[in-house]
Design a protein around this motif. Sequence first.
Motif, mmCIF file in Angstrom:
data_model
loop_
_atom_site.group_PDB
_atom_site.id
_atom_site.type_symbol
_atom_site.label_atom_id
_atom_site.label_comp_id
_atom_site.label_asym_id
_atom_site.label_seq_id
_atom_site.Cartn_x
_atom_site.Cartn_y
_atom_site.Cartn_z
ATOM 1 N N ALA A 50 40.356 -24.759 -9.461
ATOM 2 C CA ALA A 50 39.007 -25.084 -9.909
ATOM 3 C C ALA A 50 38.882 -26.582 -10.107
ATOM 4 O O ALA A 50 39.875 -27.271 -10.374
ATOM 5 C CB ALA A 50 38.675 -24.337 -11.198
ATOM 6 N N ILE A 51 37.654 -27.052 -9.970
ATOM 7 C CA ILE A 51 37.376 -28.477 -10.192
ATOM 8 C C ILE A 51 36.050 -28.567 -10.925
ATOM 9 O O ILE A 51 35.049 -27.973 -10.530
ATOM 10 C CB ILE A 51 37.379 -29.260 -8.863
ATOM 11 N N THR A 52 36.050 -29.327 -12.013
ATOM 12 C CA THR A 52 34.835 -29.453 -12.810
ATOM 13 C C THR A 52 33.893 -30.480 -12.187
ATOM 14 O O THR A 52 34.258 -31.207 -11.253
ATOM 15 C CB THR A 52 35.157 -29.878 -14.242
ATOM 16 N N GLY A 54 33.127 -33.127 -13.452
ATOM 17 C CA GLY A 54 33.713 -34.435 -13.716
ATOM 18 C C GLY A 54 34.964 -34.732 -12.918
ATOM 19 O O GLY A 54 35.512 -35.832 -13.016
ATOM 20 N N GLY A 55 35.422 -33.756 -12.130
ATOM 21 C CA GLY A 55 36.576 -33.975 -11.263
ATOM 22 C C GLY A 55 37.898 -33.484 -11.810
ATOM 23 O O GLY A 55 38.933 -33.633 -11.143
ATOM 24 N N SER A 56 37.909 -32.893 -12.988
ATOM 25 C CA SER A 56 39.157 -32.341 -13.522
ATOM 26 C C SER A 56 39.527 -31.079 -12.757
ATOM 27 O O SER A 56 38.654 -30.275 -12.423
ATOM 28 C CB SER A 56 38.997 -32.016 -15.008
ATOM 29 N N THR A 57 40.822 -30.915 -12.512
ATOM 30 C CA THR A 57 41.277 -29.787 -11.710
ATOM 31 C C THR A 57 42.195 -28.861 -12.504
ATOM 32 O O THR A 57 42.837 -29.269 -13.480
ATOM 33 C CB THR A 57 42.021 -30.258 -10.451
ATOM 34 N N ASN A 58 42.239 -27.623 -12.052
ATOM 35 C CA ASN A 58 43.094 -26.613 -12.666
ATOM 36 C C ASN A 58 43.600 -25.702 -11.561
ATOM 37 O O ASN A 58 42.832 -25.325 -10.669
ATOM 38 C CB ASN A 58 42.279 -25.803 -13.685
ATOM 39 N N TYR A 59 44.899 -25.375 -11.610
ATOM 40 C CA TYR A 59 45.505 -24.573 -10.559
ATOM 41 C C TYR A 59 46.255 -23.380 -11.139
ATOM 42 O O TYR A 59 46.867 -23.476 -12.206
ATOM 43 C CB TYR A 59 46.501 -25.403 -9.747
#
Length: 118
Positions: A50-52, A54-59
């Motif tokens: 996922a990417i918010t 604002g550009g923060s990512t989660n895997y």
Amino acid sequence: QVQLVESGGGLVQPGGSLRLSCAASGIIFRFSDMGWYRQAPGKQRDLVAAITSGGSTNYADSAKGRFTISRDNAKNTVSLQMNSLKPEDTAVYYCNAISGPFNRRNYWGQGTQVTVSS
């Protein structure tokens, strides 16, 4: 009308790479959080990356170090670069959007099949 259109799925050998893309319309893309999920036969749909806005990512743990999610706000697209693919990555991959900035709603694409097999 919101549309999420995935592309880039297909058949690849183990160890190979694929790049999935999702073109979004009908949402304010730059304010929306985007993600990729997958669902294998007989299993639940799980988050891959996922990417918010604002550009923060989660895997997911299974994707860390092999997959990269990115977004292009100018083109209203989100992509998933998948490297070192394994047979267990075989699934239908779905693009997801949580629209923003207000009245946040959840949207899904139609899915694209990824098959990793020799």
